[in-house]
Design a protein around this motif. Structure first.
Motif, PDB file in Angstrom:
ATOM      1  N   ALA A  29       0.846  -1.189   0.000  1.00  0.00           N
ATOM      2  CA  ALA A  29       0.000   0.000   0.000  1.00  0.00           C
ATOM      3  C   ALA A  29       0.881   1.239   0.000  1.00  0.00           C
ATOM      4  O   ALA A  29       2.035   1.196   0.423  1.00  0.00           O
ATOM      5  N   ASP A  30       0.328   2.350  -0.486  1.00  0.00           N
ATOM      6  CA  ASP A  30       1.049   3.616  -0.443  1.00  0.00           C
ATOM      7  C   ASP A  30       0.989   4.189   0.967  1.00  0.00           C
ATOM      8  O   ASP A  30      -0.036   4.079   1.655  1.00  0.00           O
ATOM      9  N   LEU A  31       2.080   4.814   1.383  1.00  0.00           N
ATOM     10  CA  LEU A  31       2.130   5.432   2.699  1.00  0.00           C
ATOM     11  C   LEU A  31       1.185   6.630   2.759  1.00  0.00           C
ATOM     12  O   LEU A  31       1.066   7.386   1.800  1.00  0.00           O
ATOM     13  N   GLU A  32       0.526   6.789   3.895  1.00  0.00           N
ATOM     14  CA  GLU A  32      -0.276   7.979   4.170  1.00  0.00           C
ATOM     15  C   GLU A  32       0.633   8.968   4.885  1.00  0.00           C
ATOM     16  O   GLU A  32       1.432   8.584   5.742  1.00  0.00           O
ATOM     17  N   VAL A  33       0.524  10.245   4.540  1.00  0.00           N
ATOM     18  CA  VAL A  33       1.411  11.266   5.092  1.00  0.00           C
ATOM     19  C   VAL A  33       0.593  12.346   5.775  1.00  0.00           C
ATOM     20  O   VAL A  33      -0.420  12.812   5.244  1.00  0.00           O
ATOM     21  N   CYS A  34       1.047  12.726   6.965  1.00  0.00           N
ATOM     22  CA  CYS A  34       0.382  13.785   7.728  1.00  0.00           C
ATOM     23  C   CYS A  34       1.447  14.611   8.426  1.00  0.00           C
ATOM     24  O   CYS A  34       2.365  14.058   9.033  1.00  0.00           O
ATOM     25  N   ASP A  35       1.370  15.936   8.339  1.00  0.00           N
ATOM     26  CA  ASP A  35       2.313  16.824   9.027  1.00  0.00           C
ATOM     27  C   ASP A  35       1.693  17.373  10.302  1.00  0.00           C
ATOM     28  O   ASP A  35       0.497  17.684  10.337  1.00  0.00           O
ATOM     29  N   THR A  36       2.519  17.489  11.335  1.00  0.00           N
ATOM     30  CA  THR A  36       2.117  18.163  12.572  1.00  0.00           C
ATOM     31  C   THR A  36       3.181  19.203  12.895  1.00  0.00           C
ATOM     32  O   THR A  36       4.366  19.001  12.611  1.00  0.00           O
ATOM     33  N   LYS A  37       2.747  20.292  13.476  1.00  0.00           N
ATOM     34  CA  LYS A  37       3.664  21.372  13.827  1.00  0.00           C
ATOM     35  C   LYS A  37       4.622  20.898  14.922  1.00  0.00           C
ATOM     36  O   LYS A  37       4.225  20.222  15.865  1.00  0.00           O
ATOM     37  N   ALA A  38       5.892  21.272  14.775  1.00  0.00           N
ATOM     38  CA  ALA A  38       6.923  20.917  15.761  1.00  0.00           C
ATOM     39  C   ALA A  38       7.778  22.156  16.015  1.00  0.00           C
ATOM     40  O   ALA A  38       8.871  22.300  15.476  1.00  0.00           O
ATOM     41  N   GLY A  39       7.251  23.068  16.777  1.00  0.00           N
ATOM     42  CA  GLY A  39       7.944  24.334  17.011  1.00  0.00           C
ATOM     43  C   GLY A  39       7.552  25.356  15.968  1.00  0.00           C
ATOM     44  O   GLY A  39       6.660  25.139  15.144  1.00  0.00           O
ATOM     45  N   ASP A  41       9.450  26.585  13.489  1.00  0.00           N
ATOM     46  CA  ASP A  41      10.047  26.486  12.156  1.00  0.00           C
ATOM     47  C   ASP A  41      10.259  25.051  11.671  1.00  0.00           C
ATOM     48  O   ASP A  41      11.021  24.814  10.740  1.00  0.00           O
ATOM     49  N   HIS A  42       9.570  24.083  12.279  1.00  0.00           N
ATOM     50  CA  HIS A  42       9.702  22.681  11.868  1.00  0.00           C
ATOM     51  C   HIS A  42       8.339  21.980  11.881  1.00  0.00           C
ATOM     52  O   HIS A  42       7.410  22.442  12.536  1.00  0.00           O
ATOM     53  N   VAL A  43       8.258  20.902  11.142  1.00  0.00           N
ATOM     54  CA  VAL A  43       7.101  20.007  11.188  1.00  0.00           C
ATOM     55  C   VAL A  43       7.617  18.583  11.365  1.00  0.00           C
ATOM     56  O   VAL A  43       8.764  18.282  11.035  1.00  0.00           O
ATOM     57  N   GLU A  44       6.772  17.742  11.895  1.00  0.00           N
ATOM     58  CA  GLU A  44       7.031  16.311  11.878  1.00  0.00           C
ATOM     59  C   GLU A  44       6.168  15.730  10.777  1.00  0.00           C
ATOM     60  O   GLU A  44       4.960  15.949  10.747  1.00  0.00           O
ATOM     61  N   TYR A  55       5.012   2.420  10.684  1.00  0.00           N
ATOM     62  CA  TYR A  55       5.034   3.857  10.939  1.00  0.00           C
ATOM     63  C   TYR A  55       6.467   4.354  11.052  1.00  0.00           C
ATOM     64  O   TYR A  55       7.338   3.661  11.579  1.00  0.00           O
ATOM     65  N   ASN A  56       6.669   5.583  10.586  1.00  0.00           N
ATOM     66  CA  ASN A  56       7.927   6.280  10.780  1.00  0.00           C
ATOM     67  C   ASN A  56       7.632   7.764  10.639  1.00  0.00           C
ATOM     68  O   ASN A  56       6.564   8.151  10.152  1.00  0.00           O
ATOM     69  N   ALA A  57       8.555   8.605  11.069  1.00  0.00           N
ATOM     70  CA  ALA A  57       8.371  10.057  10.973  1.00  0.00           C
ATOM     71  C   ALA A  57       9.710  10.717  10.726  1.00  0.00           C
ATOM     72  O   ALA A  57      10.761  10.136  11.006  1.00  0.00           O
ATOM     73  N   LEU A  58       9.639  11.924  10.190  1.00  0.00           N
ATOM     74  CA  LEU A  58      10.854  12.709  10.033  1.00  0.00           C
ATOM     75  C   LEU A  58      10.591  14.125  10.535  1.00  0.00           C
ATOM     76  O   LEU A  58       9.448  14.585  10.571  1.00  0.00           O
ATOM     77  N   TYR A  59      11.645  14.781  10.946  1.00  0.00           N
ATOM     78  CA  TYR A  59      11.601  16.138  11.468  1.00  0.00           C
ATOM     79  C   TYR A  59      12.120  17.038  10.365  1.00  0.00           C
ATOM     80  O   TYR A  59      13.223  16.837   9.846  1.00  0.00           O
ATOM     81  N   LYS A  60      11.332  18.034   9.959  1.00  0.00           N
ATOM     82  CA  LYS A  60      11.664  18.801   8.761  1.00  0.00           C
ATOM     83  C   LYS A  60      11.497  20.284   9.009  1.00  0.00           C
ATOM     84  O   LYS A  60      10.527  20.726   9.607  1.00  0.00           O
ATOM     85  N   SER A  61      12.460  21.045   8.527  1.00  0.00           N
ATOM     86  CA  SER A  61      12.386  22.499   8.593  1.00  0.00           C
ATOM     87  C   SER A  61      11.299  22.993   7.638  1.00  0.00           C
ATOM     88  O   SER A  61      11.181  22.500   6.511  1.00  0.00           O
ATOM     89  N   ILE A  62      10.519  23.959   8.065  1.00  0.00           N
ATOM     90  CA  ILE A  62       9.474  24.531   7.221  1.00  0.00           C
ATOM     91  C   ILE A  62      10.104  25.285   6.047  1.00  0.00           C
ATOM     92  O   ILE A  62       9.565  25.320   4.955  1.00  0.00           O
ATOM     93  N   ALA A  63      11.278  25.833   6.235  1.00  0.00           N
ATOM     94  CA  ALA A  63      11.956  26.619   5.201  1.00  0.00           C
ATOM     95  C   ALA A  63      12.428  25.764   4.035  1.00  0.00           C
ATOM     96  O   ALA A  63      12.709  26.268   2.967  1.00  0.00           O
ATOM     97  N   GLU A  64      12.523  24.447   4.219  1.00  0.00           N
ATOM     98  CA  GLU A  64      13.019  23.576   3.140  1.00  0.00           C
ATOM     99  C   GLU A  64      11.999  23.420   2.042  1.00  0.00           C
ATOM    100  O   GLU A  64      10.844  23.445   2.203  1.00  0.00           O
TER     101      GLU A  64
END
Length: 64
Positions: A29-39, A41-44, A55-64
């Motif tokens: 199956a294709d992965l489902e993706v959801c962002d949550t605010k993390a500070g 200037d970042h999202v998870e 399940y897995n997650a990554l921490y990402k800068s909003i500026a990217e």
């Protein structure tokens, strides 16, 4: 091997959260993706398989 597949999936979904990426665990199956605010200037970016529940997650800068 699974870890490398998650890293590849995360790299692709970091730049395009709407990309169709098969689950690195079950490949059924294709992965489902959801962002949550993390500070201020970042999202998870949460990645979950609707088929097997992997399940897995990554921490990402909003500026990217």
């Amino acid at each position: 091997m699974s870890r490398e597949l998650w890293i590849k999936a995360g790299s692709l979904l970091a730049t395009d959260p709407k990309a169709s990426i098969k689950c690195p665990e079950c490949d059924e199956a294709d992965l489902e993706v959801c962002d949550t605010k993390a500070g201020d200037d970042h999202v998870e970016r949460h990645m979950r398989c609707p088929k097997c529940g992997a399940y897995n997650a990554l921490y990402k800068s909003i500026a990217e």
